[in-house]
Scaffold this motif. Structure first.
Motif, PDB file in Angstrom:
ATOM      1  N   LEU A  60       0.251  -1.060  -0.169  1.00 35.10           N
ATOM      2  CA  LEU A  60      -0.013   0.524   0.121  1.00 35.10           C
ATOM      3  C   LEU A  60       0.718   1.314   0.141  1.00 35.10           C
ATOM      4  CD1 LEU A  60      -2.856  -1.439   2.804  1.00 35.10           C
ATOM      5  CD2 LEU A  60      -2.651  -0.527  -0.380  1.00 35.10           C
ATOM      6  N   LEU A  61       2.053   0.974   0.437  1.00 30.46           N
ATOM      7  CA  LEU A  61       2.893   2.137   0.389  1.00 30.46           C
ATOM      8  C   LEU A  61       3.174   2.662  -0.642  1.00 30.46           C
ATOM      9  CD1 LEU A  61       4.708   4.731   2.443  1.00 30.46           C
ATOM     10  CD2 LEU A  61       6.433   2.719   2.015  1.00 30.46           C
ATOM     11  N   ALA A  62       4.125   1.782  -1.894  1.00 30.38           N
ATOM     12  CA  ALA A  62       4.104   2.030  -2.326  1.00 30.38           C
ATOM     13  C   ALA A  62       3.490   2.633  -3.769  1.00 30.38           C
ATOM     14  CB  ALA A  62       5.137   0.626  -2.950  1.00 30.38           C
ATOM     15  N   ALA A  63       1.996   1.677  -3.464  1.00 27.57           N
ATOM     16  CA  ALA A  63       0.862   2.304  -4.702  1.00 27.57           C
ATOM     17  C   ALA A  63       0.545   3.834  -3.621  1.00 27.57           C
ATOM     18  CB  ALA A  63      -0.254   1.412  -5.016  1.00 27.57           C
TER      19      ALA A  63
ATOM     20  N   VAL B 242       2.605   6.036  -2.571  1.00 27.40           N
ATOM     21  CA  VAL B 242       3.157   6.792  -3.450  1.00 27.40           C
ATOM     22  C   VAL B 242       3.442   6.196  -4.933  1.00 27.40           C
ATOM     23  CG1 VAL B 242       6.537   6.829  -2.703  1.00 27.40           C
ATOM     24  CG2 VAL B 242       5.508   6.497  -1.276  1.00 27.40           C
ATOM     25  N   GLY B 243       3.454   5.658  -4.725  1.00 31.63           N
ATOM     26  CA  GLY B 243       3.292   5.218  -6.878  1.00 31.63           C
ATOM     27  C   GLY B 243       2.511   6.538  -6.915  1.00 31.63           C
ATOM     28  N   ALA B 244       0.895   6.466  -6.547  1.00 26.80           N
ATOM     29  CA  ALA B 244       0.398   7.115  -6.764  1.00 26.80           C
ATOM     30  C   ALA B 244       0.335   8.820  -6.978  1.00 26.80           C
ATOM     31  CB  ALA B 244      -1.261   6.711  -6.754  1.00 26.80           C
TER      32      ALA B 244
ATOM     33  N   LEU C 212       3.221  10.097  -7.270  1.00 20.14           N
ATOM     34  CA  LEU C 212       4.296   9.921  -8.559  1.00 20.14           C
ATOM     35  C   LEU C 212       4.078  10.689  -9.346  1.00 20.14           C
ATOM     36  CD1 LEU C 212       7.190   8.271  -7.016  1.00 20.14           C
ATOM     37  CD2 LEU C 212       7.285  10.270  -7.009  1.00 20.14           C
ATOM     38  N   ILE C 213       3.004   9.502 -10.094  1.00 20.13           N
ATOM     39  CA  ILE C 213       2.528   9.629 -10.840  1.00 20.13           C
ATOM     40  C   ILE C 213       1.819  10.695 -11.450  1.00 20.13           C
ATOM     41  CG2 ILE C 213       0.881   8.045 -13.255  1.00 20.13           C
ATOM     42  CD1 ILE C 213       2.138   5.924 -11.907  1.00 20.13           C
ATOM     43  N   ALA C 214       0.653  10.839 -10.575  1.00 16.63           N
ATOM     44  CA  ALA C 214       0.474  12.519 -10.452  1.00 16.63           C
ATOM     45  C   ALA C 214       0.900  13.069 -10.348  1.00 16.63           C
ATOM     46  CB  ALA C 214      -0.586  12.253  -9.655  1.00 16.63           C
TER      47      ALA C 214
END
Lengths: 168, 698, 303, 538
Positions: free
Chosen positions: C282-285, C287-289, C291-293
């Motif tokens: 969930l952390l990765a998700a 942070v990833g979200a 970063l992507i946005a």
């Protein structure tokens, strides 16, 4: 038989059918969000299967597995949301078929044949769009025949009638 | 001790030379790049000769070879020994299965000594020659790096003590050849030729690799010591006779590719796009003989596979004839020589395939002598090409006799040797092969002898003499096949003499004509190019007589490695001798009448005027009649076979190479960039797999 | 060449071929392929229905009819499916299962009908979801699927999970996606929503998949009994469970009335490593979200 | 419980540092610091691995089966760390000016932690989550890789298909769980082998429930996507082409390794009694994967696309080993018994180990090769077309030679590890015997066919690798612009080259290492379970 006690198999079959329906949806629907939801539908089928097996075996593992798959779905949804928003900002379309530039070099692009649109086919749920009074009459809108050519922006987009015919 | 050191030094020198030119060539050595290579090859040639003498004096029949391990690569114990408690290992102890052991080892015996001496000697001369020939080339150092690498790989190939190592350097040699053929890669033909050689060789290599795998499956080892041990081979033969045949056929496929035999010969003529010293070194003297060496090395296997041997002979004979026919009509001097190489290699296989002592010795001996005179011819051709400014088409020049006397004389010697005229070395080796084939055509007696030839150890083999009917190939019995092959070979030797001297006459005789490309620089080659020619010429004259039949040195030496050599037929087969001499002389004289004379005659005819005179000119009529009766059919045959060669065989062979590309094009439309297509294909694949496996289950 | 003939005659190749041929014929005669074929027939009807229902880019008068027809066929298939015979007598499952799969059977309100109604809701909503032209409807139908599913989970004693499904999916995921859809497509179904990619091929693929799955499930429920010592859809033997349990530190048995407490204990004792990993995930998700946005992409032209 | 965490120490260390990196991204630390810090993180992970693998944990009674440790898993984790370090070095230049360097390395470390977890996971749930721990950061890395349209497209495609395949995989896991009643791999193995034992002894697929077949196919499909096996490979060429060379390298190595190991874990090692199905399935997939990958690679002109297809083909070779592994799972004793006959291949690794060896060789070589591509990127322009590599020997002779070494290794030319890998894979395939009454049983025709297809494919593969080599060595350079990949990338490439050459020249230790478990299995009738008591204290 209907009415008799449901056995394990009944749950499994429902799960399998949900999985298959999700697959069909993923394969056919072109809206990025609908595709993702179809993948979630597949996960729902799996989840049902897991819980059924778990309760058949009398252990928690199935439920636990299912909980984890739920969390995974949430994580993926987060990424998906961010990604789709960015993609939409780029093309003003959620059509997955826009993304076909990367392919074997000598393959032609697959374009849609333009189809005559019938504007009255739009259906709306009973939700009031922001900024409009419900029931306000509205001119139907013709759609861009092909993605990428005429991209409706938020500002231009005429808002469709609320309370139009719905259902399908 | 001495042998051990020598064996290590021989490959070391070229390797060092290669590294030196690689590292320092571009920056520092530049046009001096040939020094390390010449010295490296020279030193290793010296060592090879010493090695050969040492082997001759030290090794005995009891201990026919010596293996020197250079580097222990991978050694594994059998994993099965702690099996103890479950199923006890069966009592039939795996005597044939040593622990897995991959190592770089050098096997020194008379066969490798012969190959080494020939190889390094010719390589040295070619390197010296190339330092003159390649002078001024932009990538001078690259050339010598590749040559040194090639020599190293070839030495290692010859010295290999296992099939694995052999295969490794087999590929390395192929790679060097690829790099050298495509050396002038700016020329599209050169690049295409390199690619073609690579592709065609891959087909052969595939066979070879399969053979190596089969050997592993059958023998559980790849070491020569293990696999070529007659006892082991006999044991395996008793268990699975067909396996040996399959192995031999697969190995022979590899040899066919590398030694440019029909139908995989198509790459060799194209390979003439490379620099001429390369043609001399790789495509005449050394690399193409790797296949012959392989078959000779595997004699213990081939002896037990009569069908495979028949195949070897048959392919060899057909190739010899076909290539000779094609060579008749070539106008490119180097291509004539290339086809002649293919043809001569066919001879060698023809000899090896007989499985007779004299056949194998003859094949190997022809390999050695051929290396000398064919390298000589190629270098001579290179000399001509050098002088003519890169033109090699025989129609463009003529009468170079006076302009290039050294080249002319040495080329003539080489041609005489190739044609097989009596005292020259080509005669002796070719004669040995022909008599072996002649002997083989006399039938089963000879075969029984060959079958027993694995001699002392197998009492059983003797107890059950060749009761099996004599081997057949495509339903033709061995004797009749060999009779056919004998006549084909004799006819080929006639053709050989003819096309060789056609080339001689067209190039060196007649009116002096020099192409424009040569300009005013047409001259005799520098001494650095002529001296190697003369050394090779001396070899081409005397080698056959010194080592061959008259003295029997070669046979005796080779017999240490290949035990059956030396038994059987010894006397001179006068029938064959006379026949082959007649063939050679006929071929030469026909060539003389057709190409040696008319070049002078037409002028006289033209000046003396009149069709009357022409009609009275006997010779001319003879020529005409000869042409109609004999030459035209042959020409037709030649052009037909060339047509066949170019369109059918070439197309077929390269077509096989193109198959994967075509196969790759088929699934391409699925890769159209649409995610949903991909998902659909994934799902469809999954559903089909699921369906099939579930249905099959249960 | 003799030896080729010889090795051919030794019959490896031809034997293999013959074997494959016979194998196929024998396989078709097997009971489970019978089950699959039956499932194929029943599901075929439904798949035709779905094919007709799917938006196929042909907008016009005829489509209404085809949609009604499709809906009828799909419904028919569902009804068939419900009545698809599970021979109670042959199945060794029924005896065991009633106690397990209807854990709430002490509440008389929950009967077999509850299951069938909930299943029907789920499946029908799923069909509507994948065939709806408007993505908003798709999302809403998906919410209904989730409701039906959580009901199905509920009657299997998975209270927590059923609540979590509604909270996480219907409450969070679907709602967020609805937002995105409403923001991005304020004017409803776009052109690409009225078309589908390869509806026919996809339907066929789905048919194969569903037929194999359903047929297999039926077959293994009815035929793979104790006698054949197969484990498909069977409870493993007591010994094997015991052996596993011994190895696995008593991986939670469902027992006692405190379901959620038990579940929590299992989750945080036996599967604690997995819980940690999910945390990382969930952390990765997240942070990833972010970063992507927040990532700036060059607005260069498409190649 | 404590034991479990001790065993998971390396993963924990790496993952915690990943979290720290992500946290640290909010602080004003210069971007160029994060690369070296990531190396330090890996070093710490290595230290933790060294510590935990030295522990003698067997005595602890409270062990669970969630985590497995065998000598092989330890080796796998070391390999992961080494390759991770190579990849970190590769990315340094491009991340030195990036705004999100900290998050980037955090994500990357998470992937490595996930891969290390895949190796040790002894539970279906944990395994699945570990696989997802590799996937989710991959989406982010793909998106961040390049700033253009193509990279958006690549990440979209990968994301959608990955979600799709995750669902398939999970469904397979669900069936497997239903089949056995437990999620623990060892438990599943136990239950299935009991069913197998009490079935008619000796018949293959005895315990084969049809449901198990379905589970196996679904799992193979889900993992086949990660390995990029045909027909689940379609994303690979597009995604590799659309993303940066570094990302392509990551994608070519990490998910492939995870998929292979997971397939070995769940399939070949766990699903006892499904060897016939497993064999048939992997045989078919391996054959079409090799052939499809190689044939399609022949036609490519985009380097990354070509390497993608070549990666597909290599997945096929690895699957050969898995197919043999299925055969061995049926009855390892049978194999050992039979191999003591005169037609034996003793001493060579078993199928599973052969494919692990292949994986190692492939990963090292790919890391190096993609590193070359990273290094050769010019400012604002990546290496795209084969023409971008022409004449490399003139401008960068040493890099060209190193690249040639990598390509030769991939092509399987003898002195390099690719050769050893291919050799062991093919020989294990040839070691499969059909069980017949005859003790000198014939080699299994299907496996022989597979080996032959493999050899043909090796020949096809050599063609396109050689095309690259000849472009580098035989042509004139088209541009003389200096490569902008940075010195760190060059270091990484050279390190990879040294490792590759060493592995090729001294393969003995690795072979011995891979033999270890085979010996252990041969000695003890019960295979290594949980925290194996046979764990050597290093």
């Amino acid at each position: 038989m209907p009415g008799s006690e449901p056995v394990l198999n009944n749950y499994l079959i429902v799960g399998a059918l949900l999985f298959t329906l999700g697959t069909i949806g993923f394969l056919t629907r072109r809206n990025l969000i609908v595709m993702f939801l179809c993948a979630e539908l597949m996960l729902q089928g799996v989840s049902l299967t897991l819980v059924a097996f778990g309760s058949f075996h009398g252990t928690w593992n199935g439920q636990v597995f299912s909980i984890f798959s739920l969390s995974l779905a949430a994580a993926e949804a987060g990424i998906a949301l961010a990604l789709f928003v960015v993609l939409f900002k780029r093309n003003h379309s959620l059509d997955v078929s826009i993304w076909q530039d990367l392919r074997e070099p000598d393959q032609p692009a697959i374009l849609d044949e333009p189809v005559a649109e019938t504007p009255d086919e739009q259906h709306w749920p009973h939700l009031t769009p922001a900024g409009l009074l419900p029931g306000e009459p509205h001119a139907p809108q013709g759609h861009a025949s092909h993605h990428g050519h005429a991209r409706p922006t938020l500002a231009q987009a005429p808002v469709a009638t609320a309370g139009g015919s719905h259902g399908n | 001790m001495a042998i051990e050191w020598l064996a290590k030094l021989i490959p070391l020198f070229p390797l060092l030379a290669c590294l030196i030119t690689l590292v320092f060539g571009a920056r520092y050595l530049r046009e001096k790049s040939h020094y390390p290579v010449v010295f490296g090859c020279g030193l290793s040639a010296l060592c090879s000769l010493i090695l050969a003498f040492t082997v001759a004096s030290n090794q005995t029949a009891e201990e026919p070879f010596q293996t020197v391990t250079v580097y222990q690569w991978l050694a594994l114990d059998p994993v099965a020994e702690p099996l103890a408690e479950g199923a006890a290992p069966s009592s039939a102890a795996p005597a044939l299965t040593p622990p897995v052991n991959f190592s770089i080892s050098l096997r020194v015996d008379s066969l490798s000594a012969i190959m080494l001496s020939m190889l390094t000697f010719v390589a040295t001369l070619v390197a010296i020659y190339a330092s003159g020939y390649m002078h001024g080339d932009r990538s001078y150092w690259r050339f010598f790096t590749c040559v040194a690498l090639f020599v190293f790989s070839m030495i290692m190939l010859v010295l290999s003590a296992s099939f694995l190592q052999l295969y490794m350097f087999w590929e390395a040699v192929g790679l060097c050849s690829y790099m050298l053929i495509g050396f002038w890669y700016e020329k599209p033909e050169a690049a295409a030729a390199g690619k073609k050689a690579f592709l065609v060789n891959r087909i052969g290599d595939f066979g070879f690799a399969t053979g190596v795998f089969l050997i592993w499956v059958t023998f559980g080892s790849l070491e020569f010591q293990q696999v070529l041990n007659p006892e082991v081979v006999a044991a395996v033969f008793r268990a699975k006779p067909e396996m040996i045949t399959w192995i031999c056929v697969c190995l022979f496929t590899g040899a066919v590719g590398k030694s440019a035999q029909f139908p995989l010969h198509v790459w060799l003529p194209d390979a003439m796009e490379g620099p001429t010293p390369v043609s001399a070194l790789i495509h005449a003297a050394t690399m193409v003989t790797a296949g012959v060496y392989l078959v000779a090395r595997c004699t213990p296997l081939f002896i037990l596979a009569p069908e495979a041997r028949l195949l070897v002979s048959f392919v060899g004979g057909v190739t010899a004839l076909l290539a000779a026919l094609i060579a008749l009509t070539q106008t490119d001097l180097k291509r004539v020589l290339a086809y002649s190489t293919v043809s001569q290699l066919g001879y060698m296989f023809l000899g090896l395939g007989t499985g007779l002592a004299s056949g194998i010795a003859g094949g190997m001996f022809h390999l050695v002598t051929h290396a000398f005179f064919k390298a000589l011819l190629f270098l001579g051709a290179g000399s001509v090409m050098h002088a003519m400014g890169g033109v090699i088409d025989m129609r463009e020049f003529s009468g170079l006799r006076r302009l290039m006397p050294q080249t002319y004389r040495t080329f003539l010697i080489g041609s005489l040797a190739l044609a097989g005229l009596v005292p020259l070395s080509g005669f002796w080796s070719k004669d040995t092969i022909l008599s072996a084939v002649h002997e083989a055509s006399h039938g089963p007696a000879a075969h029984a002898g060959a079958a027993h030839a694995d001699s002392e150890h197998s009492a059983e083999a003797a107890a059950e003499p060749n009761v099996a009917p004599e081997p057949k190939l495509l339903g033709v019995s061995a004797t009749s096949l060999y009779t056919l092959l004998f006549w084909m070979a004799s006819f080929t030797s006639l053709l050989t003499a003819f096309y060789t001297f056609r080339a001689v006459f067209l190039t060196f005789w007649g009116e002096e004509k020099i192409p424009h490309a040569a300009g005013h620089h047409a001259h005799e080659s520098p001494p650095v190019m002529c001296i190697p020619l003369w050394i090779l010429a001396i070899g081409a004259i005397f080698l056959g007589g010194l080592l061959g039949h008259p003295t029997g040195i070669f046979d005796g030496f080779l017999a240490r490695t290949i035990p059956m050599v030396g038994e059987g037929h010894h006397g001179t087969d006068w029938y064959v001798v006379i026949l082959s001499t007649v063939c050679a002389v006929t071929g030469i004289s026909v060539a003389y009448f057709m190409y040696g004379l008319p070049s002078k005659l037409p002028e006289q005819i033209a000046t003396a005027a009149g069709p009357l005179y022409r009609a009275s000119c006997n010779k001319f009529y003879l020529d005409e009649i000869y042409r109609v009766l004999f030459v035209l059919p042959i020409l037709a045959l030649a052009s037909l076979s060339r047509l066949l060669d170019w369109s059918l065989i070439d197309g077929l062979v390269t077509g096989v190479g193109k198959l994967p590309g075509v196969a790759g094009r088929l699934p391409r439309p699925i890769q159209n960039g649409l995610v949903q297509f991909y998902a659909l294909a994934m799902m469809l694949g999954l559903a089909v797999l699921l369906w099939v496996l579930v249905i099959k289950q249960g | 060449m003799n030896f080729i003939q010889k090795s051919l005659a030794s019959g490896q190749l031809s034997g293999l071929l013959a074997d494959t041929g016979f194998g196929l014929r024998a396989a078709l005669a097997q009971p489970h392929s019978g089950a699959i074929l039956r499932a194929l027939a029943v599901l075929g009807c439904g798949i035709i229905g779905i094919y007709l229902l799917l938006p196929r880019g042909v907008e016009g008068g005829g489509t209404k009819l085809s949609r009604y027809l499709g809906g009828a066929l799909a419904t028919l298939s569902l009804v068939f499916l419900v009545t698809f015979p599970i021979p109670a007598g042959e199945s060794s499952l029924v005896g065991h299962s009633s106690a397990i799969l209807s854990p709430l059977s002490d509440q008389p309100a929950v009967t077999g009908w509850t299951f069938y109604i909930l299943a029907l809701i789920s499946l029908a909503s799923a069909v509507m979801m994948i065939t709806a032209r408007n993505p908003v409807y798709s999302a809403l139908w998906f919410a209904l699927v989730l409701l039906g599913n959580s009901g199905l989970l509920m009657i299997q004693k998975a209270d927590f999970l059923s609540a979590a499904t509604i909270i996480v999916y219907a409450g969070a995921i679907v709602v967020t996606f609805l937002f995105v859809i409403m923001l991005s497509q304020p004017n409803g179904a776009a052109a690409y929503d009225r078309r589908t990619r390869e509806p026919l091929l996809s339907s066929i693929t789905g048919l194969i998949l569903a037929a194999v799955l359903v047929g297999t499930l039926h077959y293994s429920a009815t035929h793979e009994g104790w006698g054949k010592m197969t484990v498909g859809a069977q409870r493993p033997s007591a010994e094997s469970i015991a052996a596993v349990a011994e190895k696995s530190n008593q991986f939670g048995k469902i027992s006692g009335p405190h379901y959620v407490a038990e579940l929590g204990k299992t989750l945080f004792v036996d599967h604690v490593v997995s819980v940690e990993i999910v945390g990382l995930l969930l952390l990765a998700a997240v942070v990833g979200a972010v970063l992507i946005a927040g990532h700036q992409v060059e607005r260069n032209a498409r190649q | 419980m404590q034991t479990t965490f001790l065993l998971l120490l390396p993963q924990t260390v790496v993952a915690l540092q990943a979290a720290l990196f992500i946290l640290g991204g909010t602080f004003p630390i210069p971007a160029r610091r994060w690369g070296p810090l990531a190396l330090v993180a890996l070093l710490l992970g290595g230290a933790a691995l060294h510590y935990s693998s030295g522990l003698d944990i067997a005595a602890d009674a409270t062990q669970t089966l969630a985590v497995v440790r065998t000598p092989l898993t330890v080796g796998f984790q070391w390999a992961t760390l080494v390759i991770g370090a190579l990849l970190v070095l590769l990315s340094m230049q491009s991340q030195s000016a990036s705004k999100s360097a900290a998050e980037f390395y955090g994500m990357f470390l998470l992937m490595l932690a996930g891969l290390m977890l895949v190796a040790v996971a002894g539970d279906l749930i944990l395994l699945f989550l570990a696989l997802e721990l590799i996937s989710i950061p991959t989406y982010v890395l793909l998106y961040l890789g390049r700033n253009d349209y193509a990279s958006q497209e690549a990440s979209t495609k990968y994301f959608l298909l990955s979600v799709f395949s995750a669902a398939i995989l999970l469904y397979g896991f669900a069936f497997l769980y239903g089949l056995a009643g437990t999620t623990q791999l060892e438990g599943i193995r136990l239950v299935l082998s009991q069913a197998y034992k009490s079935s008619v002894a000796g018949t293959p697929n005895a315990s084969g429930s049809v449901l198990g077949v379905v589970a196996l196919v679904l799992i193979t499909a889900g993992l086949g996507f990660k390995m990029a096996a045909v027909p689940f490979h379609f994303y690979a060429p597009d995604v590799y082409q659309g993303t940066s060379a570094f990302n392509a390298g990551v994608l070519a190595i990490l998910p492939k390794a995870a998929g292979l190991v997971a397939l070995i874990r769940v399939g070949a090692e766990t699903m006892v009694g499904f060897e016939t199905t497993g064999q048939q399935l992997t045989l078919i997939v391996a054959a079409i994967t090799m052939t499809g990958g190689n044939c399609l690679a022949l036609l490519q002109t985009n380097v990354r696309r070509m390497l993608a297809y070549s990666g597909v083909a290599h997945a096929g070779y690895m699957l050969i080993g898995v197919a043999v592994g299925f055969w061995e799972s049926w009855n390892p004793a049978l194999r050992l018994e039979q191999t003591t006959g005169p037609l034996a291949f003793m001493g060579l690794p078993s199928g599973v180990h052969a494919s692990l060896l292949y994986l190692l060789a492939y990963s090292l070589t790919s890391a190096g090769l993609f590193g070359v591509l990273v290094y050769l990127a010019r400012p604002g322009k990546q290496v795209e077309h084969v023409d971008d590599l022409t004449g490399l020997a003139k401008t960068q002779p040493l890099v060209a030679i190193v690249a040639a070494v990598f390509l030769f290794s991939l092509a399987g030319i003898p002195p390099l590890p690719g050769f050893w890998a291919k050799l062991s894979v093919f020989t294990t395939a040839l070691s499969v015997r059909q069980e017949t009454a005859d003790s000198l049983a014939a080699v299994h025709p299907a496996f022989v066919a597979l080996a032959v297809i493999g050899v043909i494919n090796a020949a096809i593969g050599a063609v396109y690798y050689l095309r690259l080599i000849s472009a580098m060595f035989l042509n004139e350079p088209l541009s003389t612009a200096r490569p902008a990949g940075g010195r760190a990338a060059l270091v990484s490439v050279y390190c990879a080259a040294v490792l590759v050459v060493l592995l090729g020249l001294i393969p003995g230790p690795v072979f011995h290492y891979l033999q270890q478990p085979a010996r252990a299995a041969a000695v003890s009738a019960t295979p290594a379970v949980g925290v194996s008591p046979a764990v050597s204290s290093r």
